[in-house]
Design an enzyme around this catalytic site. Sequence first.
Site, PDB file in Angstrom:
ATOM      1  CG  ASP A  10     -22.394  42.493  76.641  1.00 21.02           C
ATOM      2  OD1 ASP A  10     -22.337  43.419  75.822  1.00 21.02           O
ATOM      3  OD2 ASP A  10     -23.216  41.557  76.557  1.00 21.02           O
TER       4      ASP A  10
ATOM      5  CG  ASP B 298     -28.013  44.853  74.466  1.00 25.55           C
ATOM      6  OD1 ASP B 298     -29.053  45.290  74.970  1.00 25.55           O
ATOM      7  OD2 ASP B 298     -27.316  45.504  73.665  1.00 25.55           O
TER       8      ASP B 298
ATOM      9  N   GLY C 139     -24.228  40.309  70.280  1.00 24.88           N
ATOM     10  CA  GLY C 139     -22.896  40.919  70.412  1.00 24.88           C
ATOM     11  C   GLY C 139     -22.371  41.538  69.122  1.00 24.88           C
ATOM     12  CB  VAL C 140     -23.279  40.877  65.648  1.00 29.28           C
ATOM     13  CG1 VAL C 140     -23.001  41.362  64.248  1.00 29.28           C
ATOM     14  CG2 VAL C 140     -22.694  39.492  65.862  1.00 29.28           C
TER      15      VAL C 140
ATOM     16  NE  ARG D 129     -28.346  50.430  65.390  1.00 32.61           N
ATOM     17  CZ  ARG D 129     -28.376  51.704  65.777  1.00 32.61           C
ATOM     18  NH1 ARG D 129     -28.657  52.642  64.887  1.00 32.61           N
ATOM     19  NH2 ARG D 129     -28.147  52.037  67.031  1.00 32.61           N
TER      20      ARG D 129
ATOM     21  CB  SER E  35     -25.998  48.785  72.423  1.00 32.67           C
ATOM     22  OG  SER E  35     -27.159  49.564  72.204  1.00 32.67           O
ATOM     23  CE  LYS E  36     -23.094  53.439  66.066  1.00 30.64           C
ATOM     24  NZ  LYS E  36     -23.177  53.535  64.637  1.00 30.64           N
ATOM     25  CG  ASN E  37     -30.258  52.263  70.832  1.00 30.29           C
ATOM     26  OD1 ASN E  37     -30.600  53.410  70.555  1.00 30.29           O
ATOM     27  ND2 ASN E  37     -30.251  51.285  69.942  1.00 30.29           N
TER      28      ASN E  37
HETATM   29  C1  BG6 Z   1     -25.191  44.420  71.184  1.00 32.73           C
HETATM   30  C2  BG6 Z   1     -26.278  43.402  70.929  1.00 32.73           C
HETATM   31  O1  BG6 Z   1     -25.089  44.665  72.553  1.00 32.73           O
HETATM   32  O2  BG6 Z   1     -25.486  45.645  70.520  1.00 32.73           O
HETATM   33  C3  BG6 Z   1     -26.469  43.235  69.417  1.00 32.73           C
HETATM   34  O3  BG6 Z   1     -25.925  42.158  71.497  1.00 32.73           O
HETATM   35  C4  BG6 Z   1     -26.743  44.594  68.768  1.00 32.73           C
HETATM   36  O4  BG6 Z   1     -27.521  42.341  69.162  1.00 32.73           O
HETATM   37  C5  BG6 Z   1     -25.613  45.554  69.110  1.00 32.73           C
HETATM   38  O5  BG6 Z   1     -26.864  44.468  67.361  1.00 32.73           O
HETATM   39  C6  BG6 Z   1     -25.838  46.949  68.534  1.00 32.73           C
HETATM   40  O6  BG6 Z   1     -26.941  47.527  69.169  1.00 32.73           O
HETATM   41  P1  BG6 Z   1     -27.647  48.869  68.756  1.00 32.73           P
HETATM   42  O7  BG6 Z   1     -28.531  49.168  69.935  1.00 32.73           O
HETATM   43  O8  BG6 Z   1     -26.585  49.915  68.580  1.00 32.73           O
HETATM   44  O9  BG6 Z   1     -28.392  48.635  67.496  1.00 32.73           O
HETATM   45 MG    MG Z   2     -24.318  40.678  75.103  1.00 28.81          MG
END
Ligand code: BG6
Ligand code: MG
Length: 213
Positions: free
Chosen positions: A9, A11, A46-47, A49, A116-118
């Site tokens: 994982d 984040d 982990g949830v 966006r 995450s999309k980032n």
């Molecule tokens: C997860 C984070 O890795 O990514 C969450 O733990 C977050 O908190 C999720 O909401 C989505 O991330 P992003 O960067 O696409 O907004």
């Molecule tokens: Mg995490």
Amino acid sequence: MKYKAIIFDLDGVICFTDKYHYQAWKEMADGIGVYFDEVINNRLRGVSRMASLDIILERSEKNYTGEEKEKLAAQKNDIYKKLLEQMSPADLSGEVKEALDELRGRGYLLAIGSSSKNTKMILKQLGLDGYFDAISDGTNITRSKPDPEVFLKAAQFLGMKPEDCLVVEDALAGIEAAAAGGFDSAGIGEAATHGKVTYPIEAFSDLLSKCSL
Ligand code: BG6
Ligand code: MG
């Protein structure tokens, strides 16, 4: 070797973006007059966006349309990405980098499995662009953790079966996802308390000695 690959994982495992997520959601929530604090922020780990936004809007009197919610999520993401620009290779802990290099040296394939999309931007900021053998993230899934899709895709990108991979997670939803997909898991922090975790660990470097790797 019990495993051939490790799926991390991002984040909360490889890096610590919690504070940036918090600041960005807080600014968005303040803008619409909705109460938000660090305790609620803990529920967002982990949830996805949009699911995070729904949790924040539980405190709102107003019912938002799908279109309005998209706008709020986009607003949060713009603030979040500005904050991510401050991240640099100095934000990658020595403990994490040394353990990753050691695991690579032991012959394991290394992948990312993140909602995450980032993900790609974060890896670039940390100086880990091109480091992992595969990346499965929020851009290639339709269902977020606790659904196993993100880890199943990571295994598929690596050409591995779930039983050949160990998942490393900090979120309860992540351990649930790993178990649902047939993966063994190592859990750090809150994830170490999940009943389905294979190896509860205290620190990232415990991967080297406590997880049959
Ligand atoms: C997860 C984070 O890795 O990514 C969450 O733990 C977050 O908190 C999720 O909401 C989505 O991330 P992003 O960067 O696409 O907004
Ligand atoms: Mg995490």
